[in-house]
Structure formats: structure tokens, C-alpha cells
Design an enzyme around this catalytic site. Structure first.
Site, short mmCIF file in Angstrom:
data_model
loop_
_atom_site.label_atom_id
_atom_site.label_comp_id
_atom_site.label_asym_id
_atom_site.label_seq_id
_atom_site.Cartn_x
_atom_site.Cartn_y
_atom_site.Cartn_z
N ASP A 13 0.87 -1.16 0.00
CA ASP A 13 0.00 0.00 0.00
C ASP A 13 0.92 1.22 0.00
O ASP A 13 2.13 1.10 0.27
CB ASP A 13 -0.89 -0.02 1.24
CG ASP A 13 -1.83 1.17 1.30
OD1 ASP A 13 -2.38 1.56 0.26
OD2 ASP A 13 -2.00 1.73 2.41
N ASP A 15 -0.22 5.01 0.96
CA ASP A 15 -0.53 6.02 1.97
C ASP A 15 -0.42 5.44 3.37
O ASP A 15 -1.10 4.47 3.71
CB ASP A 15 -1.94 6.58 1.75
CG ASP A 15 -2.10 7.20 0.38
OD1 ASP A 15 -1.15 7.86 -0.07
OD2 ASP A 15 -3.17 7.04 -0.23
#
Length: 228
Positions: A13, A15
Site C-alpha cells: 500500500d 498512503d
């Protein structure tokens, strides 16, 4: 659960895992919530972590009991407006926003021959990786525009392994949000949660912050889980 020696790839991922861009998302969504007359709370902000743009807008509208107040065309307008605000905030992004230890970790796994893909719901992720000077380490990325379902559905992590020509079971996915952990687990990959273990309780292994994420620590944690 597989042993560490069976791992061939890492699925990231973006963020809140690689960089502080989750802060920029939060600011942009807060701005939009204010405009829509929806009271912003920490609880609402946490619900949006790891969730795609339109799904996030729908969550905000539901939170403010305004889920039927806008047409799909109007919602597209507001989702795009949030994105414009976010991109404007990204103008100030540089390598200083990379979370502690993550540049070193990404470089290390690349040097050790592991394949790396990006499993971010953000359509701006290629731009962010370029700004952070990390794009060169990523073998592949998932284009969120090609997905049918957002997190917590496992589709994005299934695809993130697939684009590396790996099985999910041969990969470790890194996430900082509950929706992302559910997505990894649903795909069959090993889930590595970064953050409060009480919140990310469904993660296969957990580190409270990014500075703890090293190959050696992952190996220890994974093999302990396997033995357990």
C-alpha cells in the site's frame, strides 16, 4: 501460514505505509466534508483509510446522512474536486515525507531479489512514487482504474501478486488500515500490519511503526507465527 523462505514478493500500500501522503488525503477529504456540511471526526477519517475515492465520498455522505442528496454526476464532481485539492497539496511532497526506514527496506528487498508491486487505491500513486524517487524499485503496480471492487475486497492484492507472476501465498502485503488488512487476508497473501496491533488485530504479523520493518524482523515474526 507459509514460512519466510517461500516468500518471493512484497505488495505495498502507499498512503501511511511508504509515505505520509495519508495526511494529505485526510486534509483534502476534510476540506470537502466541510464544503458538504458533514462534520469531520477522527472516526470518519479512520474509516476512509485505504478506501478508494468514490467509496470514500459515499462514506462521508453516509456519515452525514446525505447519501441520497446528490446525483452520481454531482458525486463525480466532488470526488474530482477532492483529487484536485490533493494534487495541489502534493506539490510540496519530497523524499523527506518517506516514513522512517521504508526507503532502506524497499531498497534492501530489491537488492535481495524480491519482486515488488504497488497495491494502492490512489490513481495518483505513480506521481507520488516519482516525487519520492522510489518508482525505480517497483517492478509493477496495479492500476486502480481496472479494478471492479475496492478494499476490503481482495481483488487489488490478488492482482498485485498476479502482475508479478506470483501466487498471493508467495507474497507479503503491507498495510496500515483495517480495510487493507482484510483485502490482503482475502487474497491469501501474508498480511503485515503497520500500526496499533489492537486496531490491526487481523494482521498475520504486526509492527507498530515503519522503522521496525526489516527483512530480519519479518523473518523472525513470520517464523514465530508459523511455529505457533
Amino acid at each position: 501460514m507459509v514460512e519466510f523462505e517461500q516468500i518471493k514478493g512484497f505488495l505495498f500500500d502507499l498512503d501511511g505505509v511508504i509515505a505520509n501522503t495519508s495526511t494529505y488525503h485526510g486534509i483534502a477529504w476534510h476540506q470537502l466534508a466541510d464544503e458538504l456540511g458533514v462534520k469531520w471526526t477522527d472516526d470518519l477519517g479512520n474509516q476512509l483509510k485505504g478506501v478508494g475515492r468514490m467509496d470514500s465520498l459515499n462514506l462521508i455522505l453516509k456519515y452525514g446522512h446525505k447519501e441520497n442528496a446528490y446525483t452520481e454526476e454531482q458525486k463525480e464532481y466532488y470526488a474530482n474536486k477532492k483529487n484536485e485539492n490533493y494534487i495541489h497539496l502534493l506539490d510540496s511532497l519530497d523524499k523527506s515525507q518517506i516514513l522512517p526506514g521504508m526507503e532502506e527496506f524497499i531498497k534492501n528487498i530489491s537488492d535481495h531479489g524480491y519482486l515488488i508491486s504497488l497495491a494502492s487505491s490512489s490513481k495518483n500513486s505513480p506521481y507520488v512514487l516519482e516525487k519520492l524517487d522510489l518508482a525505480k524499485y517497483f517492478d509493477q503496480r496495479v492500476d486502480p482504474a481496472t479494478l471492479t471492487h475496492g478494499k476490503p475486497d481482495p481483488e487489488i492484492y490478488t492482482r498485485a501478486a498476479e502482475v508479478l507472476n506470483l501466487k498471493p501465498e508467495e507474497c507479503i502485503g503491507l498495510e496500515d488500515a483495517v480495510a487493507g488488512i482484510k483485502s490482503i487476508n482475502g487474497s491469501g497473501a501474508i498480511s503485515l500490519g503497520i500500526g496499533d496491533p489492537r486496531i490491526l488485530s487481523e494482521a498475520d504479523i504486526n509492527f507498530e511503526d515503519t522503522s521496525q520493518v526489516t527483512l530480519e524482523n519479518i523473518k523472525k515474526a513470520l517464523n514465530l507465527s508459523y511455529l505457533g
